[in-house]
Design an enzyme around this catalytic site. Sequence first.
Site, PDB file in Angstrom:
ATOM      1  N   ASP A   1     -26.943  -9.582  21.735  1.00  0.00           N
ATOM      2  CA  ASP A   1     -27.144  -9.579  23.172  1.00  0.00           C
ATOM      3  C   ASP A   1     -26.618  -8.223  23.668  1.00  0.00           C
ATOM      4  O   ASP A   1     -26.009  -7.465  22.899  1.00  0.00           O
ATOM      5  CB  ASP A   1     -26.369 -10.745  23.786  1.00  0.00           C
TER       6      ASP A   1
ATOM      7  N   ASP B   1     -25.441  -7.378  27.642  1.00  0.00           N
ATOM      8  CA  ASP B   1     -24.380  -7.568  28.641  1.00  0.00           C
ATOM      9  C   ASP B   1     -23.268  -8.455  28.096  1.00  0.00           C
ATOM     10  O   ASP B   1     -23.517  -9.582  27.661  1.00  0.00           O
ATOM     11  CB  ASP B   1     -24.954  -8.239  29.896  1.00  0.00           C
TER      12      ASP B   1
ATOM     13  N   ASP C   1     -22.375 -13.605  24.098  1.00  0.00           N
ATOM     14  CA  ASP C   1     -21.168 -13.876  24.890  1.00  0.00           C
ATOM     15  C   ASP C   1     -21.353 -14.952  25.945  1.00  0.00           C
ATOM     16  O   ASP C   1     -20.378 -15.355  26.578  1.00  0.00           O
ATOM     17  CB  ASP C   1     -20.707 -12.591  25.594  1.00  0.00           C
TER      18      ASP C   1
END
Length: 251
Positions: A26, A28, A187
């Site tokens: 991922d 961000d 996250d």
Amino acid sequence: MTADNSSSDCKSALLKLAPVEAVLFDVDGTLCDSDPLHHHAFREMLQEIGFNGGVPIDEEFFIKNIAGKHNDDIARALFPDDYERGLKFTDDKEAYFRRLVVEQLKPIDGLSKLVKWITDHGLKRAAVTNAPRANAELMISMLGLTEFFQAVIVGSECEHAKPHPAPYLKGLEAIGASKEHTFIFEDSPSGIRAGVAAGMPVIGLSTRNPENLLMKENPAFLIKDYEDSKLWSALEELEKENGVRTKAEAA
């Protein structure tokens, strides 16, 4: 796949992938700690238009309604009675966010060490994100990773964005990797859910999201950042068991 942060489970989660051939990330909150910049942009702009009676949104609201979600879903959540206005708002917010990125973006601790490990072992790699492409490419460029990633997959360019598995499956296809030999770094709860649904072990980063929310989505294990000893114990075990090759062997 159950989540467990014990040392043996962290190691076994990756060992079953041997030989590992690819890693998906991922962007961000996974490559960089960008959520505070998103929160700042949303907080300032929503307060300007009198959202929530002019009371600034707090971190709890941000995590519940915004973090990790696609802008289409954010627009519907924030402006349920005016979706078009919501889309325009999120577009304007992204432009503000990109200005903040140039000034303030920082990588997750240990990222350069992990990037070197992946490069040294000749693993394939792709970034898979719900962020707009302009945001993703800017962040990747600011982190010096434009040449590192062989593909950048954006949720809005897939049939469905995360938490649907489509973006991660498209990432595998783009780099010619199989889910049986690939793992993911994520996250957010929605991102972990997408990776697990795509059939791959997900290493969750507790960058900003509460650990209890992340664990509900069944990550293989959680790490604080890329310096975490749990991660390096698992990677070292892979090397010991010949579960990952050197770059020369992979060539």
